[in-house]
Scaffold this motif. Structure first.
Motif, PDB file in Angstrom:
ATOM      1  N   ASP A 158      38.870  71.766  21.968  1.00 36.78           N
ATOM      2  CA  ASP A 158      37.479  71.476  22.313  1.00 36.78           C
ATOM      3  C   ASP A 158      36.885  70.370  21.467  1.00 36.78           C
ATOM      4  OD1 ASP A 158      36.847  73.447  24.417  1.00 36.78           O
ATOM      5  OD2 ASP A 158      37.358  74.900  22.864  1.00 36.78           O
ATOM      6  N   GLY A 159      37.692  69.756  20.603  1.00 33.64           N
ATOM      7  CA  GLY A 159      37.216  68.653  19.794  1.00 33.64           C
ATOM      8  C   GLY A 159      36.706  69.042  18.425  1.00 33.64           C
ATOM      9  N   LEU A 160      36.809  70.312  18.032  1.00 31.08           N
ATOM     10  CA  LEU A 160      36.365  70.738  16.709  1.00 31.08           C
ATOM     11  C   LEU A 160      37.223  70.072  15.644  1.00 31.08           C
ATOM     12  CD1 LEU A 160      34.431  72.734  15.182  1.00 31.08           C
ATOM     13  CD2 LEU A 160      36.391  74.309  15.136  1.00 31.08           C
ATOM     14  N   THR A 161      36.589  69.447  14.659  1.00 34.47           N
ATOM     15  CA  THR A 161      37.314  68.746  13.609  1.00 34.47           C
ATOM     16  C   THR A 161      37.827  69.737  12.573  1.00 34.47           C
ATOM     17  OG1 THR A 161      35.925  66.790  13.904  1.00 34.47           O
ATOM     18  CG2 THR A 161      37.176  66.941  11.859  1.00 34.47           C
ATOM     19  N   LEU A 162      39.134  69.719  12.362  1.00 36.10           N
ATOM     20  CA  LEU A 162      39.810  70.613  11.431  1.00 36.10           C
ATOM     21  C   LEU A 162      40.642  69.799  10.447  1.00 36.10           C
ATOM     22  CD1 LEU A 162      41.168  73.174  14.050  1.00 36.10           C
ATOM     23  CD2 LEU A 162      39.133  73.460  12.618  1.00 36.10           C
ATOM     24  N   ALA A 163      41.015  70.428   9.350  1.00 36.85           N
ATOM     25  CA  ALA A 163      41.912  69.792   8.392  1.00 36.85           C
ATOM     26  C   ALA A 163      42.768  70.858   7.733  1.00 36.85           C
ATOM     27  CB  ALA A 163      41.130  69.010   7.339  1.00 36.85           C
ATOM     28  N   LEU A 164      43.982  70.464   7.382  1.00 37.71           N
ATOM     29  CA  LEU A 164      44.861  71.278   6.549  1.00 37.71           C
ATOM     30  C   LEU A 164      44.952  70.587   5.198  1.00 37.71           C
ATOM     31  CD1 LEU A 164      47.732  71.937   9.118  1.00 37.71           C
ATOM     32  CD2 LEU A 164      45.835  73.479   8.542  1.00 37.71           C
ATOM     33  N   VAL A 204      49.177  67.543  19.623  1.00 38.16           N
ATOM     34  CA  VAL A 204      47.952  67.381  18.834  1.00 38.16           C
ATOM     35  C   VAL A 204      48.116  66.186  17.904  1.00 38.16           C
ATOM     36  CG1 VAL A 204      46.383  68.446  17.165  1.00 38.16           C
ATOM     37  CG2 VAL A 204      47.501  69.855  18.926  1.00 38.16           C
ATOM     38  N   GLU A 205      47.265  65.189  18.030  1.00 40.77           N
ATOM     39  CA  GLU A 205      47.297  64.038  17.134  1.00 40.77           C
ATOM     40  C   GLU A 205      46.722  64.414  15.773  1.00 40.77           C
ATOM     41  OE1 GLU A 205      45.258  60.785  18.888  1.00 40.77           O
ATOM     42  OE2 GLU A 205      46.645  60.603  20.591  1.00 40.77           O
ATOM     43  N   SER A 206      47.282  63.834  14.703  1.00 39.62           N
ATOM     44  CA  SER A 206      46.809  64.139  13.360  1.00 39.62           C
ATOM     45  C   SER A 206      46.867  62.888  12.501  1.00 39.62           C
ATOM     46  CB  SER A 206      47.638  65.261  12.734  1.00 39.62           C
ATOM     47  OG  SER A 206      49.003  64.876  12.613  1.00 39.62           O
ATOM     48  N   GLU A 207      46.161  62.944  11.370  1.00 41.74           N
ATOM     49  CA  GLU A 207      46.094  61.808  10.454  1.00 41.74           C
ATOM     50  C   GLU A 207      46.198  62.303   9.019  1.00 41.74           C
ATOM     51  OE1 GLU A 207      43.016  58.173   9.200  1.00 41.74           O
ATOM     52  OE2 GLU A 207      42.305  59.924  10.312  1.00 41.74           O
ATOM     53  N   LEU A 208      47.117  61.734   8.259  1.00 38.61           N
ATOM     54  CA  LEU A 208      47.266  62.067   6.841  1.00 38.61           C
ATOM     55  C   LEU A 208      46.264  61.267   6.025  1.00 38.61           C
ATOM     56  CD1 LEU A 208      51.142  62.222   6.360  1.00 38.61           C
ATOM     57  CD2 LEU A 208      49.532  64.070   5.833  1.00 38.61           C
ATOM     58  N   VAL A 209      45.539  61.951   5.126  1.00 41.07           N
ATOM     59  CA  VAL A 209      44.585  61.280   4.250  1.00 41.07           C
ATOM     60  C   VAL A 209      44.738  61.839   2.840  1.00 41.07           C
ATOM     61  CG1 VAL A 209      42.928  60.846   6.103  1.00 41.07           C
ATOM     62  CG2 VAL A 209      42.739  62.936   4.739  1.00 41.07           C
ATOM     63  N   HIS A 210      44.233  61.094   1.870  1.00 45.73           N
ATOM     64  CA  HIS A 210      44.225  61.550   0.481  1.00 45.73           C
ATOM     65  C   HIS A 210      42.810  61.390  -0.055  1.00 45.73           C
ATOM     66  CE1 HIS A 210      45.815  62.471  -3.510  1.00 45.73           C
ATOM     67  NE2 HIS A 210      44.998  61.533  -3.964  1.00 45.73           N
ATOM     68  N   ARG A 211      42.262  62.506  -0.597  1.00 48.86           N
ATOM     69  CA  ARG A 211      40.891  62.479  -1.083  1.00 48.86           C
ATOM     70  C   ARG A 211      40.715  63.542  -2.153  1.00 48.86           C
ATOM     71  NH1 ARG A 211      38.451  63.236   3.508  1.00 48.86           N
ATOM     72  NH2 ARG A 211      38.203  65.476   3.240  1.00 48.86           N
ATOM     73  N   ASP A 212      39.982  63.193  -3.205  1.00 48.15           N
ATOM     74  CA  ASP A 212      39.652  64.153  -4.270  1.00 48.15           C
ATOM     75  C   ASP A 212      40.894  64.808  -4.858  1.00 48.15           C
ATOM     76  OD1 ASP A 212      36.886  63.720  -3.883  1.00 48.15           O
ATOM     77  OD2 ASP A 212      36.826  65.195  -2.271  1.00 48.15           O
ATOM     78  N   PHE A 232      42.796  66.756  12.171  1.00 52.28           N
ATOM     79  CA  PHE A 232      43.106  66.861  13.597  1.00 52.28           C
ATOM     80  C   PHE A 232      41.962  67.584  14.287  1.00 52.28           C
ATOM     81  CE2 PHE A 232      44.692  70.562  11.457  1.00 52.28           C
ATOM     82  CZ  PHE A 232      44.551  71.622  12.322  1.00 52.28           C
ATOM     83  N   ARG A 233      42.061  67.766  15.598  1.00 53.33           N
ATOM     84  CA  ARG A 233      41.017  68.442  16.364  1.00 53.33           C
ATOM     85  C   ARG A 233      41.633  69.537  17.231  1.00 53.33           C
ATOM     86  NH1 ARG A 233      36.158  65.485  16.496  1.00 53.33           N
ATOM     87  NH2 ARG A 233      36.343  63.367  15.650  1.00 53.33           N
ATOM     88  N   ASP A 234      40.839  70.565  17.486  1.00 51.98           N
ATOM     89  CA  ASP A 234      41.310  71.619  18.380  1.00 51.98           C
ATOM     90  C   ASP A 234      41.052  71.195  19.829  1.00 51.98           C
ATOM     91  OD1 ASP A 234      38.679  72.234  19.151  1.00 51.98           O
ATOM     92  OD2 ASP A 234      38.744  74.302  18.444  1.00 51.98           O
ATOM     93  N   GLY A 250      23.157  67.441   9.916  1.00 54.99           N
ATOM     94  CA  GLY A 250      22.621  68.769  10.145  1.00 54.99           C
ATOM     95  C   GLY A 250      23.654  69.765  10.609  1.00 54.99           C
ATOM     96  N   GLN A 251      24.940  69.460  10.363  1.00 52.43           N
ATOM     97  CA  GLN A 251      26.038  70.313  10.807  1.00 52.43           C
ATOM     98  C   GLN A 251      27.112  70.408   9.726  1.00 52.43           C
ATOM     99  OE1 GLN A 251      27.756  68.365  14.163  1.00 52.43           O
ATOM    100  NE2 GLN A 251      26.538  69.490  15.655  1.00 52.43           N
ATOM    101  N   ALA A 252      27.922  71.459   9.867  1.00 50.19           N
ATOM    102  CA  ALA A 252      29.234  71.463   9.202  1.00 50.19           C
ATOM    103  C   ALA A 252      30.175  70.706  10.125  1.00 50.19           C
ATOM    104  CB  ALA A 252      29.724  72.887   8.981  1.00 50.19           C
ATOM    105  N   THR A 253      30.695  69.581   9.659  1.00 50.26           N
ATOM    106  CA  THR A 253      31.436  68.683  10.548  1.00 50.26           C
ATOM    107  C   THR A 253      32.947  68.749  10.379  1.00 50.26           C
ATOM    108  OG1 THR A 253      30.956  66.922   8.953  1.00 50.26           O
ATOM    109  CG2 THR A 253      29.555  67.053  10.891  1.00 50.26           C
ATOM    110  N   THR A 254      33.450  69.369   9.320  1.00 56.24           N
ATOM    111  CA  THR A 254      34.889  69.584   9.171  1.00 56.24           C
ATOM    112  C   THR A 254      35.121  70.957   8.561  1.00 56.24           C
ATOM    113  OG1 THR A 254      35.331  67.230   8.816  1.00 56.24           O
ATOM    114  CG2 THR A 254      37.048  68.761   8.158  1.00 56.24           C
TER     115      THR A 254
END
Length: 320
Positions: A122-128, A103-111, A118-120, A77-81
């Motif tokens: 306050d814990g908001l999930t972000l991606a570059l 800031v901890e980050s994780e490299l992923v490959h998708r689509d 990574f997170r800001d 029920g949310q926008a999560t990223t």
């Protein structure tokens, strides 16, 4: 479907301490604070808009930062990223840069895309996301992040739902998006020709708890309408479909309507105009607290309730 959005307008999230919020998005991510105003429904709280040089639709992440806000819960029920678009060969630089900022980050490959999650604060999930076809939008030119690596704007959002069918129907029939791809439990939809700023992923997580909107979560996702006449007709169309839609609300820099998609996420349709230059020059965007006319009589009281933001000078450089 007579109305089709051209893409994302903005994403609005809930933050905690406003000074910490501004420091992260200006100094760490290198965005520009294009408008400093207040939550029109709670004027004792900032509404901060971050984006490119002029705050064009599709580049904006905005915040209601409440200093004592409880931490939210990520779930269905949310926008999560919320994902930003960066140049294809920039993720290595960003990983080092974020690491230097703690800031901890994780490299992923998708689509077919590489991304850095990574997170800001306050814990908001972000991606570059490094889109292989590139992104022609010009970045905000700031010393915090070199232009060759800088964020170009929003790339996409991910909506988490317990089941996808009704949400997919709203995206295609209500917003005019097209189904683009499926990868296991993830369904991708796109506005227009797709690409950065025009994409939404629907992630099916039937066993996840229901999300709770508070600090570190997204409040709503806004989609673009070209003008007020289109927005008004669009609202009538949604009402005819049985969707509960708000009246048209004056947000000073755009006009808005709000409704929930069946999975629970709050959506908005926002007009491209009039934009952020209606009450201050381009070179001074975000520098001063701006209030709508109906709140101006309370300016002294409002300013007394808001903490100073301590903005970096590069947010409003003097150019000759």
């Amino acid at each position: 479907m007579p109305f089709r959005t051209s893409g994302l307008h903005h994403v609005t999230a809930i933050g905690g301490d406003p000074r910490r919020n501004a420091d992260f998005y200006l100094r760490t991510l290198g965005l520009r604070l294009v408008k400093t105003t207040v939550n029109f429904d709670d004027p004792g709280t900032y509404h901060l808009y971050y984006g490119d040089e002029s705050g064009r639709p599709g580049t904006l992440l905005t915040f209601f930062p409440w200093r004592d806000a409880p931490r939210g819960r990520v779930g269905t029920g949310q926008a999560t990223t919320t994902s930003f678009s960066v140049p294809e060969r920039s993720l290595g630089w960003w990983r080092r840069h974020l690491g230097e900022a703690g800031v901890e980050s994780e490299l992923v490959h998708r689509d077919g895309e590489d991304a850095l999650n990574f997170r800001d604060p306050d814990g908001l999930t972000l991606a570059l996301v490094a889109h292989p076809q590139g992104d022609p939008r010009d970045p905000w030119d700031t010393p915090a992040v070199p232009a060759e690596h800088a964020i170009r704007g929003l790339h996409s959002v991910t909506l988490s739902v317990s089941r996808e069918d009704a949400t997919a129907g709203m995206l295609t029939e209500g917003l005019g998006l097209s189904f683009e791809a499926e990868e296991r439990d993830r369904f991708r939809f796109a506005a227009g020709e797709g690409g950065p700023g025009a994409t939404v992923d629907v992630l099916v997580t039937p066993d996840a708890p229901r999300g709770l909107v508070a600090a570190g979560t997204v409040h709503h996702v806004a989609w673009r309408a070209p003008d007020e006449d289109t927005q008004s007709a669009w609202r009538d169309e949604l009402l005819d479909r049985g969707v509960g839609v708000t009246s048209i609300l004056d947000r000073q820099y755009f006009r808005s309507i709000y409704f929930r998609e069946p999975g629970g996420t709050l959506l908005e349709i926002a007009t491209d105009q009039p934009g952020f230059g209606i009450d201050e020059p381009l070179l001074e965007l975000g520098r001063a607290l701006k209030l709508p006319p109906w709140l101006e009589p309370d300016r002294e009281q409002i300013e007394a309730a808001l903490p100073a933001l301590d903005l970096p000078a590069e947010n409003n450089p003097v150019r000759t």
